[in-house]
Design a protein around this motif. Structure first.
Motif, mmCIF file in Angstrom:
data_model
loop_
_atom_site.group_PDB
_atom_site.id
_atom_site.type_symbol
_atom_site.label_atom_id
_atom_site.label_comp_id
_atom_site.label_asym_id
_atom_site.label_seq_id
_atom_site.Cartn_x
_atom_site.Cartn_y
_atom_site.Cartn_z
ATOM 1 N N SER A 240 0.839 -1.220 0.098
ATOM 2 C CA SER A 240 -0.036 0.068 0.005
ATOM 3 C C SER A 240 1.031 1.170 -0.016
ATOM 4 O O SER A 240 2.090 1.161 0.299
ATOM 5 N N LEU A 241 0.348 2.433 -0.215
ATOM 6 C CA LEU A 241 0.961 3.634 -0.208
ATOM 7 C C LEU A 241 1.693 3.723 1.332
ATOM 8 O O LEU A 241 2.749 4.185 1.383
ATOM 9 N N GLU A 242 0.703 3.329 2.187
ATOM 10 C CA GLU A 242 1.248 3.416 3.865
ATOM 11 C C GLU A 242 2.559 2.472 3.777
ATOM 12 O O GLU A 242 3.586 3.134 4.416
ATOM 13 N N MET A 243 2.669 1.477 3.269
ATOM 14 C CA MET A 243 3.791 0.538 3.371
ATOM 15 C C MET A 243 5.026 0.945 2.792
ATOM 16 O O MET A 243 6.153 1.158 3.058
ATOM 17 N N CYS A 244 4.438 1.765 1.487
ATOM 18 C CA CYS A 244 5.808 2.329 0.830
ATOM 19 C C CYS A 244 6.093 3.499 1.531
ATOM 20 O O CYS A 244 7.732 3.726 1.680
ATOM 21 N N ALA A 245 5.312 4.396 2.244
ATOM 22 C CA ALA A 245 5.884 5.417 3.000
ATOM 23 C C ALA A 245 6.692 4.844 4.226
ATOM 24 O O ALA A 245 7.758 5.860 4.488
ATOM 25 N N GLN A 246 6.319 4.068 4.730
ATOM 26 C CA GLN A 246 7.271 3.565 5.770
ATOM 27 C C GLN A 246 8.617 3.329 5.384
ATOM 28 O O GLN A 246 9.629 3.759 6.299
ATOM 29 N N ARG A 247 8.930 2.541 4.267
ATOM 30 C CA ARG A 247 10.329 2.486 4.267
ATOM 31 C C ARG A 247 11.047 3.848 3.644
ATOM 32 O O ARG A 247 12.205 4.092 3.671
ATOM 33 N N ALA A 248 10.321 4.583 2.742
ATOM 34 C CA ALA A 248 10.940 5.547 1.942
ATOM 35 C C ALA A 248 10.930 6.688 2.969
ATOM 36 O O ALA A 248 12.007 7.327 2.893
ATOM 37 N N VAL A 249 10.156 7.075 3.812
ATOM 38 C CA VAL A 249 10.505 8.237 4.801
ATOM 39 C C VAL A 249 11.275 7.797 5.812
ATOM 40 O O VAL A 249 12.088 8.818 6.317
ATOM 41 N N ALA A 250 11.400 6.573 6.317
ATOM 42 C CA ALA A 250 12.322 6.134 7.213
ATOM 43 C C ALA A 250 13.941 6.361 6.414
ATOM 44 O O ALA A 250 14.709 6.710 7.314
ATOM 45 N N TYR A 251 13.948 6.098 5.365
ATOM 46 C CA TYR A 251 15.264 6.149 4.478
ATOM 47 C C TYR A 251 15.621 7.813 4.492
ATOM 48 O O TYR A 251 16.523 8.270 4.613
ATOM 49 N N PHE A 252 14.564 8.414 3.985
ATOM 50 C CA PHE A 252 14.831 10.038 3.974
ATOM 51 C C PHE A 252 15.194 10.409 5.327
ATOM 52 O O PHE A 252 16.347 11.326 5.501
ATOM 53 N N ARG A 253 14.363 10.056 6.495
ATOM 54 C CA ARG A 253 14.710 10.938 7.742
ATOM 55 C C ARG A 253 16.060 10.282 8.297
ATOM 56 O O ARG A 253 17.071 10.900 8.666
ATOM 57 N N ASP A 254 16.499 8.871 8.067
ATOM 58 C CA ASP A 254 17.787 8.366 8.447
ATOM 59 C C ASP A 254 19.111 8.707 7.662
ATOM 60 O O ASP A 254 20.159 8.596 8.133
ATOM 61 N N ASN A 255 18.778 8.756 6.329
ATOM 62 C CA ASN A 255 20.077 9.055 5.440
ATOM 63 C C ASN A 255 20.297 10.471 4.930
ATOM 64 O O ASN A 255 21.114 11.028 4.791
ATOM 65 N N ILE A 256 18.897 10.979 4.275
ATOM 66 C CA ILE A 256 19.014 12.229 3.653
ATOM 67 C C ILE A 256 18.789 13.531 4.420
ATOM 68 O O ILE A 256 19.715 14.251 4.404
ATOM 69 N N GLU A 257 17.887 13.506 5.330
ATOM 70 C CA GLU A 257 17.911 14.581 6.350
ATOM 71 C C GLU A 257 19.082 14.966 7.042
ATOM 72 O O GLU A 257 19.524 16.140 7.298
ATOM 73 N N PRO A 258 19.922 13.903 7.773
ATOM 74 C CA PRO A 258 21.264 14.098 8.335
ATOM 75 C C PRO A 258 22.206 14.969 7.395
ATOM 76 O O PRO A 258 22.632 15.959 7.664
ATOM 77 N N GLN A 259 22.131 14.681 6.035
ATOM 78 C CA GLN A 259 23.181 15.384 5.123
ATOM 79 C C GLN A 259 22.389 16.799 4.837
ATOM 80 O O GLN A 259 23.268 17.786 4.633
ATOM 81 N N LEU A 260 21.153 16.986 4.757
ATOM 82 C CA LEU A 260 20.526 18.393 4.692
ATOM 83 C C LEU A 260 21.173 19.239 5.760
ATOM 84 O O LEU A 260 21.614 20.323 5.585
ATOM 85 N N LEU A 261 21.066 18.669 6.984
ATOM 86 C CA LEU A 261 21.481 19.199 8.240
ATOM 87 C C LEU A 261 22.794 19.801 8.127
ATOM 88 O O LEU A 261 23.265 20.706 8.856
#
Ligand SMILES: O=C(O)[C@@H](CO)OP(=O)(O)O
Length: 343
Positions: A240-261
């Protein structure tokens, strides 16, 4: 030359490998790296800078079991403000849905099937690149699927800064070693491209490869619309979109957001549903709001990340569009520097 690489973390153990005996600062401790690797027990913070000689090894989320492995290419000394060494107080985040794929053209459910772009998709990617050609990009994240990778690479052919996007191969130690770059200058002129399946399109289960129209004729338009656009109802054996969001958003928060920071300007090239998930997070959309969100292929979307907040800035229409560069002084300055450099 001292090159240390974060190899892995196991519990509280940080393992650094070095190509020569050298000193390496880990937090405030100076340690000696041995030729065949070095093991260090350390209570590390969530984010920390580990440096070896002149190079910085930026360790992200080191306290979790999955750690981003960061080599020299991944940690250029500064974000690209041509090339200011000050950490900027705001950075750009660009999202692009890949250009049209051969299965978009055929109206087939695609999901995680790895299909390339059509000619139109190639053109869309180039046009997207033209639109963002004056916006700084320090790192690129794509899914593991070729349509997103082609889009990112084609888009970057248009960038005025002319840095070279290089896909990092972290599959195993040999892949890492064999793709190593030995020139500091060349690393400076490169943009690391990190691929992850977690940014893939949502897995469409038993619909993958089926024609969307024929499936609607067979199962009914309502049912197929529910599979395609509901938030939490998965297609048969798919996500579902919800399941996709769980892994995509977790990846964004764990890997991409720290680089932006840490001051990096970032381009993400991904898919309709992984990007809808990320936009839901960035724009704080409800599950009702996200289901009405549609993304066109090959259209870049710009966000400014400032003081921990994501500010949506729409889609740059052209590299010279006044509006986009009026968004922030820093973007305007970057474009001006490019103008100066190229004239
Ligand atoms: O087939 C797919 O993988 C997706 C994106 O093209 O389809 P949908 O429009 O249903 O999200």
């Amino acid at each position: 030359m001292a090159i240390a690489m974060l190899q892995q973390t196991v519990g509280g153990t940080l393992q650094l490998l070095s190509n020569s005996g050298t000193h390496c600062n880990v937090g405030n401790r100076s340690v000696r790296l041995l030729p065949k690797g070095f093991k260090l027990e350390v209570e590390f913070p969530k984010r920390a800078i580990y440096s070896s000689g002149k190079r910085k090894l930026n360790v992200i989320q080191a306290s979790t079991s999955q750690t981003s492995v960061v080599g020299p290419l991944l940690a250029p000394s500064s974000s690209d403000t041509l090339d200011s060494h000050m950490k900027p107080n705001e950075v750009a985040l660009i999202l692009i849905r890949h250009g049209e794929s051969l299965w978009n053209e055929k109206n087939l459910f695609t999901g995680c099937v790895d299909v390339p772009l059509t000619n139109k998709g190639v053109e869309e990617a180039i046009e997207a690149g033209h639109r963002i050609s004056s916006i700084p990009v320090d790192m690129i994240y794509t899914s593991s699927l070729i349509r997103a990778q082609m889009t990112a690479m084609l888009a970057m052919t248009q960038h005025r800064r002319k840095k070279v996007p290089i896909i990092l191969h972290n599959e195993d130690e040999r892949a890492r070693a064999w793709s190593k770059i030995y020139s500091e200058d060349t690393i400076e002129q490169s943009i690391p491209v990190i691929t992850s399946w977690k940014l893939n399109e949502r897995m469409y289960g038993e619909l993958q490869g089926l024609n969307k129209q024929e499936t609607a004729d067979k199962f009914g338009h309502e049912k197929v619309h529910e599979w395609r656009r509901s938030y939490d109802i998965p297609p048969p054996n798919g996500e579902s979109l919800e399941m996709c969001a769980q892994r995509a958003v977790a990846y964004f928060r764990d890997n991409i957001e720290p680089q932006l920071l840490s001051g990096k300007n970032i381009l993400i090239s991904a898919h309709g549903n992984s990007l809808r998930s990320i936009i839901m997070y960035l724009d704080k959309l409800t599950s009702q709001e996200v289901i009405t969100l549609e993304l066109s292929t090959g259209i870049p979307m710009l966000y400014i990340f400032k003081e921990g907040k994501f500010i949506r800035r729409g889609s740059p229409v052209a590299p010279t569009e006044a509006g986009v560069y009026a968004y922030t002084r820093r973007l305007a300055q970057y474009r001006q520097k490019l103008d100066d450099m190229l004239t």
